[in-house]
Enzyme design. Sequence first.
Site, PDB file in Angstrom:
ATOM      1  N   ASP A 248      13.761  15.385   3.632  1.00 10.77           N
ATOM      2  CA  ASP A 248      14.727  14.382   3.182  1.00 10.77           C
ATOM      3  C   ASP A 248      16.135  14.800   3.579  1.00 10.77           C
ATOM      4  O   ASP A 248      16.402  15.987   3.799  1.00 10.77           O
ATOM      5  CB  ASP A 248      14.675  14.241   1.653  1.00 10.77           C
ATOM      6  CG  ASP A 248      13.325  13.710   1.186  1.00 10.77           C
ATOM      7  OD1 ASP A 248      12.627  13.061   1.983  1.00 10.77           O
ATOM      8  OD2 ASP A 248      12.989  13.950   0.005  1.00 10.77           O
TER       9      ASP A 248
HETATM   10  N1  URA Z   1       9.060  16.586  -0.525  1.00 15.15           N
HETATM   11  C1  URA Z   1      10.172  15.909  -0.852  1.00 15.15           C
HETATM   12  O1  URA Z   1      10.239  15.247  -1.867  1.00 15.15           O
HETATM   13  N2  URA Z   1      11.186  15.956   0.020  1.00 15.15           N
HETATM   14  C2  URA Z   1      11.179  16.688   1.155  1.00 15.15           C
HETATM   15  O2  URA Z   1      12.164  16.712   1.877  1.00 15.15           O
HETATM   16  C3  URA Z   1      10.016  17.400   1.453  1.00 15.15           C
HETATM   17  C4  URA Z   1       8.957  17.331   0.594  1.00 15.15           C
END
Ligand code: URA
Length: 236
Positions: A103
């Site tokens: 993310d």
């Molecule tokens: N899980 C999440 O919620 N975000 C990420 O960036 C990676 C795994």
Amino acid sequence: MIRLDKYLADMGVGTRTEVKRLIRQGMVTVDGAAEKSADRKIDECKTHVRVGGKEISYAEFEYYMLNKPAGVVSATEDGRDRTVLDLLEGRKRRDLFPVGRLDKDTEGLLLITNDGGLAHRLLSPKKHVDKTYYAKVHGHVTEETARQFASGIDIGERQEEWTMPARLQIVEAGEISEVRLTIQEGKYHQVKRMFQAAGMEVLYLRRESFGPLTLDETLPLGGFRKLTKEELEFLL
Ligand code: URA
């Protein structure tokens, strides 16, 4: 065997259009002789290609480890935000991409390569590749949370969506808890949604390992390096 213009573009000499122009201008030699056709097929292992006298040797695949900072997106292009590829300063190849996504606000280990076969193998849920995240969460993590995650938890909003068994290690439990969570899938926002399903909110998330790769702690946020030979051997 690949086309001469692809060979040169892959090695970062220029875009396909730019290298075609160089070829037309007679700047490119193949095994010592000027070559004016862009579609000339060459053997990337044996042929000597030079541009303006400089030898351009061919490396089919490249592999980088990036310590992704928050605020950049895991994409090759984005109209609005900076991408993880923008951080690879001096990057010449145009066919690199991140293996999977973190993310925008997640930090940590991201593999960047142009090896599509490897990416496919690493991302397939059937291959059970471990990904370990360090997280700070708002909420009191308990052994019951660990049991829920170990047996799978429903993270679906409208219909059931169960996660595969995951390992939760409690680093510190409190109003704000610190944990390490190892999962083998990569569902959208998976870690955040798992904690949300358990009534908690992820405040900070960093990926520390991906398959056999562990985040190099000497890499600053935004820093990157090529994988070492040993890392590559483990990975391949
Ligand atoms: N899980 C999440 O919620 N975000 C990420 O960036 C990676 C795994």
